[in-house]
Motif scaffolding. Sequence first.
Motif, PDB file in Angstrom:
ATOM      1  N   GLN A 163     -23.687 -67.657  25.725  1.00 55.19           N
ATOM      2  CA  GLN A 163     -23.696 -66.458  26.575  1.00 55.19           C
ATOM      3  C   GLN A 163     -23.414 -65.227  25.729  1.00 55.19           C
ATOM      4  O   GLN A 163     -22.461 -65.182  24.957  1.00 55.19           O
ATOM      5  CB  GLN A 163     -22.626 -66.616  27.667  1.00 55.19           C
ATOM      6  N   ALA A 167     -25.945 -67.592  31.847  1.00 52.94           N
ATOM      7  CA  ALA A 167     -25.669 -68.332  30.612  1.00 52.94           C
ATOM      8  C   ALA A 167     -26.791 -69.330  30.345  1.00 52.94           C
ATOM      9  O   ALA A 167     -27.603 -69.621  31.235  1.00 52.94           O
ATOM     10  CB  ALA A 167     -24.327 -69.050  30.702  1.00 52.94           C
ATOM     11  N   LYS A 227     -24.023 -68.689  35.757  1.00 54.28           N
ATOM     12  CA  LYS A 227     -22.856 -69.231  35.064  1.00 54.28           C
ATOM     13  C   LYS A 227     -22.333 -70.475  35.769  1.00 54.28           C
ATOM     14  O   LYS A 227     -21.986 -71.474  35.118  1.00 54.28           O
ATOM     15  CB  LYS A 227     -21.762 -68.159  34.983  1.00 54.28           C
TER      16      LYS A 227
END
Length: 497
Positions: A447, A457, A475
């Motif tokens: 990330q 990410a 994420k």
Amino acid sequence: METTDFSQPIRQSSKGIIIIFAFNTFNFFKKFFVLFIAFGVSIMRRKTFGGITPTMMLLGLVAVLIIILIIAILKYLNFKFYLNKDDFHLATGIINKDNTIIPKSKIQNVYIKQNFLQQLINVVSVKIETAGDKKSEIEISALDKPTALLLKKKLFTKATIENEHEEYIDDTEVFFKVTPKRLLLEGLSQNHFKSFLLIFTFAFGLYNEFKDFLEALELEKHIDDFVKLDEHTILNLIITNVIIVVVVILISFLFSVVKTFIINFNLEVVEHQKTIEINKGLFNKVSLSLTPSRIQNLVITTNRVKQYFNLHSLSVKQAMVNVKQQKNFKIVALEKEQLNYLVNKLLITYNGEGEPGKPRPYFMRISALEMLVFGIVINGLSVFFFGVQMLWINTIFIPFAVLYVYFAFKKAYYIISDDFVTIGSGVIDTTTNILEIHKIQAVKIKQTIFQNRRRIASVVISTASKSVTIPYVSKSEALAIYNFLLFKVESQDKDWM
């Protein structure tokens, strides 16, 4: 029929002296090629170089060849190998003696190769690899083919029982043999963009190398005179540029077709009970076996043109394989049914089913940024070398950039099941990466600071052969994938090889 006794130290064929001598000679001249050119040019101009005459150079060259021949003979005499119940033993070295022992259980691949010189003198080379290095640990340069096949069989035979390679010779069937027509279609339907860039880079390199020579011919003056004659006819210049581009594209097509024929000449896939053998090559013939337990990744490649002709390619990735040799782990021009059969044989429980996941639209933004940077470079080089008239290239580049962003996002997906991870990607080609979860070596979340602000990410999954990425997911999604994969790896009682 008399067979070779591998339990006693033996040498390779005496023809190995020729192979070792040729290889060492090639490496010597390759290493000092520029120096030889400098000597040659200087002597042609001055008839001498620091007092060294052409006769002295010739005698020096003969002396070097004699030294290389003596070294080849000594290497041959000191190269001995033998097998016992569990290990392969090799003794090498002229001054410094080396003794190498490789347990049979650690051997990952045994290749039988035959380059052009080996074809002329009717011998083959045998390369033995384990998963511990990116280059072949052992190479026997010259054996007759029956002896090489017997050695390969015994290397995959354990002390008390026969392992999964024992069927290599006894139970064989040619599953697939490529036809010249399908090989031609394979060459024509490849991604020629790489060939185009390769040819362009080669031509640009030649220009830089011979720049002084071209300037001496005053070609630039002649070109300026030609341009002055048509300076008001921009259309002629555009047509000329288009013709040049078309010629380069045609050369790229021809290059791809010829390369495909040379590498995959007489390609055949031989099926054994538990393994698959690949035989192919024109100038460099190779024969290698694929074992399911050794496979780390499968890569399936196709594109729209190939799909029309029902062409698919299957590449196999194994741990720490020689980079050049890895290119031989590829089967081209497969029909869809043949591809599915091979995938199911190499990955027995794979079905490709599951709910596909997609990257976030942020993926398109990154792709667009990449194309913007690429466009700036292309325009800058075009204007620098050919002038502002070459800005017409944007009429081709802009639609290409839009299609690139669209297809890159459309083809990106991932599927995670209990045993497999499948990741799709591509722009011109459609690429599918398949790996078994129990063979995963590492998982990490990647990330940047910009992605952190957007809660996005990427998940990088590594095996012993390569890393693949699930790009630009949320994420929370990345954490869920990360935790699931680590749990499955730790809970499965399976070896990665």
